[in-house]
Write an enzyme that holds these catalytic residues in place. Structure first.
Site, PDB file in Angstrom:
ATOM      1  N   SER A   1       0.795  -1.231   0.000  1.00  0.00           N
ATOM      2  CA  SER A   1       0.000   0.000   0.000  1.00  0.00           C
ATOM      3  C   SER A   1       0.825   1.277   0.000  1.00  0.00           C
ATOM      4  O   SER A   1       0.268   2.370   0.069  1.00  0.00           O
ATOM      5  CB  SER A   1      -0.960   0.008   1.185  1.00  0.00           C
ATOM      6  OG  SER A   1      -0.470  -0.730   2.244  1.00  0.00           O
TER       7      SER A   1
ATOM      8  N   THR B   1      -1.553   2.668   4.312  1.00  0.00           N
ATOM      9  CA  THR B   1      -0.853   3.961   4.259  1.00  0.00           C
ATOM     10  C   THR B   1      -0.031   4.255   5.517  1.00  0.00           C
ATOM     11  O   THR B   1      -0.517   4.061   6.634  1.00  0.00           O
ATOM     12  CB  THR B   1      -1.919   5.077   4.145  1.00  0.00           C
ATOM     13  OG1 THR B   1      -2.655   4.866   2.945  1.00  0.00           O
ATOM     14  CG2 THR B   1      -1.302   6.464   4.134  1.00  0.00           C
TER      15      THR B   1
ATOM     16  N   VAL C   1      -7.230  10.501  -6.464  1.00  0.00           N
ATOM     17  CA  VAL C   1      -6.337  10.866  -5.366  1.00  0.00           C
ATOM     18  C   VAL C   1      -7.168  10.880  -4.092  1.00  0.00           C
ATOM     19  O   VAL C   1      -8.298  11.396  -4.087  1.00  0.00           O
ATOM     20  CB  VAL C   1      -5.700  12.259  -5.620  1.00  0.00           C
ATOM     21  CG1 VAL C   1      -4.920  12.725  -4.403  1.00  0.00           C
ATOM     22  CG2 VAL C   1      -4.793  12.212  -6.851  1.00  0.00           C
ATOM     23  N   GLY C   2      -6.633  10.327  -3.034  1.00  0.00           N
ATOM     24  CA  GLY C   2      -7.365  10.284  -1.770  1.00  0.00           C
ATOM     25  C   GLY C   2      -6.948  11.409  -0.843  1.00  0.00           C
ATOM     26  O   GLY C   2      -6.607  12.517  -1.274  1.00  0.00           O
ATOM     27  N   ASP C   3      -6.963  11.110   0.430  1.00  0.00           N
ATOM     28  CA  ASP C   3      -6.654  12.119   1.447  1.00  0.00           C
ATOM     29  C   ASP C   3      -5.158  12.285   1.704  1.00  0.00           C
ATOM     30  O   ASP C   3      -4.714  13.348   2.167  1.00  0.00           O
ATOM     31  CB  ASP C   3      -7.288  11.708   2.785  1.00  0.00           C
ATOM     32  CG  ASP C   3      -6.752  10.346   3.253  1.00  0.00           C
ATOM     33  OD1 ASP C   3      -6.715   9.414   2.423  1.00  0.00           O
ATOM     34  OD2 ASP C   3      -6.359  10.228   4.426  1.00  0.00           O
TER      35      ASP C   3
ATOM     36  N   THR D   1      -5.362   7.071   7.895  1.00  0.00           N
ATOM     37  CA  THR D   1      -5.321   5.992   6.907  1.00  0.00           C
ATOM     38  C   THR D   1      -6.745   5.496   6.712  1.00  0.00           C
ATOM     39  O   THR D   1      -7.596   5.680   7.581  1.00  0.00           O
ATOM     40  CB  THR D   1      -4.412   4.860   7.426  1.00  0.00           C
ATOM     41  OG1 THR D   1      -4.445   3.772   6.500  1.00  0.00           O
ATOM     42  CG2 THR D   1      -4.837   4.351   8.786  1.00  0.00           C
ATOM     43  N   GLY D   2      -6.979   4.895   5.576  1.00  0.00           N
ATOM     44  CA  GLY D   2      -8.319   4.358   5.328  1.00  0.00           C
ATOM     45  C   GLY D   2      -8.971   5.012   4.120  1.00  0.00           C
ATOM     46  O   GLY D   2      -8.272   5.544   3.251  1.00  0.00           O
TER      47      GLY D   2
ATOM     48  N   GLY E   1      -9.977   7.362   1.863  1.00  0.00           N
ATOM     49  CA  GLY E   1      -9.560   8.758   1.788  1.00  0.00           C
ATOM     50  C   GLY E   1     -10.683   9.735   1.514  1.00  0.00           C
ATOM     51  O   GLY E   1     -10.668  10.869   1.996  1.00  0.00           O
TER      52      GLY E   1
HETATM   53  N1  ASP Z   1      -5.975   6.862   2.651  1.00  0.00           N
HETATM   54  C1  ASP Z   1      -5.488   6.266   1.447  1.00  0.00           C
HETATM   55  C2  ASP Z   1      -6.282   6.756   0.300  1.00  0.00           C
HETATM   56  O1  ASP Z   1      -7.478   6.918   0.417  1.00  0.00           O
HETATM   57  C3  ASP Z   1      -5.520   4.802   1.372  1.00  0.00           C
HETATM   58  C4  ASP Z   1      -5.528   4.049   2.630  1.00  0.00           C
HETATM   59  O2  ASP Z   1      -5.010   4.513   3.634  1.00  0.00           O
HETATM   60  O3  ASP Z   1      -6.081   2.947   2.616  1.00  0.00           O
HETATM   61  O4  ASP Z   1      -5.719   6.913  -0.753  1.00  0.00           O
END
Ligand code: ASP
Length: 350
Positions: A94, A204, A233-235, A255-256, A258
């Site tokens: 990841s 992440t 693009v995420g967070d 994380t998670g 985004g």
């Molecule tokens: N936060 C990251 C995103 O959304 C991915 C993740 O942490 O799972 O790109």
């Protein structure tokens, strides 16, 4: 902030990961039953060092950051060096090398970094660069901008001495080809296979550090949601969402999923909650509460986890679902890993 409830370890469970046991890093249950004062440093002028990262396996990243901090280096250098570890690890699916690709088979990386002066830099959807965190730092230090994206970010990196590398490993290519067979994709939930991956391992990296001058920096690096739409693009590279540092107050990262973090400006929300007096753990919980509130029943399938530190050296975390973990290293202690408290006490299919 002094009269707030500090980070409480006794409500947390330590991680029982075989990898950590093998590495001699698993803490015993009795260690878990420490008093709150063992886990927090409440002096008004907390002097680092301290480093905290999302996900237990990032004890390795913390160790790299710790070397910098112990030698008297800055929190900024520490988080950059720390994040290098998962970025260069082909087995970390990841972050960086070996990160799972987008639905077109391309590994695209997002990263950001922020220092104690409010300086920040980010790269979005960057391909073929092993250490996006260093490109983000270069954006911060060498340009008048905060974010560079896609082809422009790659051009900037190559012009500034970074080498182009292939980030798609045989394992991540295989995982992508398997995914192509049914191509399940619903960005509004965490897909089943990804949920399994998150439950079993990690994701992440968000890292926060305080150096011996009590200055705080943070960094965040990811290959983003696996099999995402090209260009998504995420967070993680968004200052205020995936990472925020305010040297007067503290810092947060996450994380998670985004999209959910962006919707509530996660990291900034947490820092502002700490500014208003909440402990890091309670500030993280408030951010998670907002995600739960926005999503109703759907929230039970959304994993988001936050970590935060404040200027007093207190540490907190909170997640929507169980299994979110974080790694801590601080003066006079062995490396530690913890399971975060979570809003829901089980995953939907458990
Ligand atoms: N936060 C990251 C995103 O959304 C991915 C993740 O942490 O799972 O790109």
């Amino acid at each position: 902030m002094k009269d707030e409830k500090p980070h409480s370890l006794d409500r947390r469970q330590f991680i029982s990961s075989s990898a950590l046991v093998a590495a001699g890093l698993l803490l015993t249950q009795s260690a878990c039953e420490k008093k709150e004062s063992d886990s927090t440093v409440n002096e008004a002028s907390f002097k680092g060092p301290l480093v905290v990262s999302t996900w237990a396996p990032n004890v390795k990243a913390n160790a790299a950051a710790w070397k910098v901090l112990e030698a008297g280096g800055s929190a900024l250098d520490a988080v950059e060096q720390g994040v290098y570890i998962p970025e260069a690890d082909p087995e970390d699916s990841s972050v960086g090398l070996g990160g799972l690709p987008d639905r077109d088979g391309k590994v695209t990386l997002d990263a950001c970094i922020m220092d104690h002066n409010g300086n920040c830099g980010a790269v979005l959807a960057l391909e073929n660069i092993l250490h996006p965190i260093s490109v983000a730092r270069m954006v911060m230090e060498k340009t008048a901008h905060v974010m560079l994206a896609g082809a422009g970010a790659l051009k900037f990196a190559l012009e500034n001495g970074f080498e182009a590398v292939d980030l798609l490993t045989p394992e991540s290519e295989k995982a992508w080809k398997e995914w192509l067979e049914d191509s399940e994709y619903d960005p509004s939930i965490t897909p089943e296979k990804i949920m399994q991956r998150i439950k079993e391992s990690h994701d992440t990296i968000g890292m926060l550090a305080i150096d011996k001058n009590s200055d705080i920096s943070g960094a965040c690096s990811t290959s983003g949601m696996a099999f995402k739409l090209a260009g998504r693009v995420g967070d993680s590279p968004i200052i205020g969402a995936g990472l925020f540092v305010d040297n007067e107050v503290g810092a947060a990262t996450g994380t998670g999923v985004g999209e959910e973090v962006v919707r509530i400006c996660g990291a900034h929300t947490i820092v502002e909650q700490m500014r208003m007096g909440k402990s890091p753990a309670d500030a993280c919980k408030e951010a998670i509460r907002r995600i739960i509130q926005h999503n109703g029943d759907k929230a039970q399938r959304l994993q988001v986890g936050f970590i935060a530190i404040n200027k007093d050296g207190e540490i907190g975390a909170y997640s929507t679902l169980p299994e979110f973990s974080y790694a801590v290293q601080q003066s006079g202690k062995e490396p530690e890993v913890f399971k975060s408290d979570s809003w829901f006490d089980k995953w939907p299919e458990d």
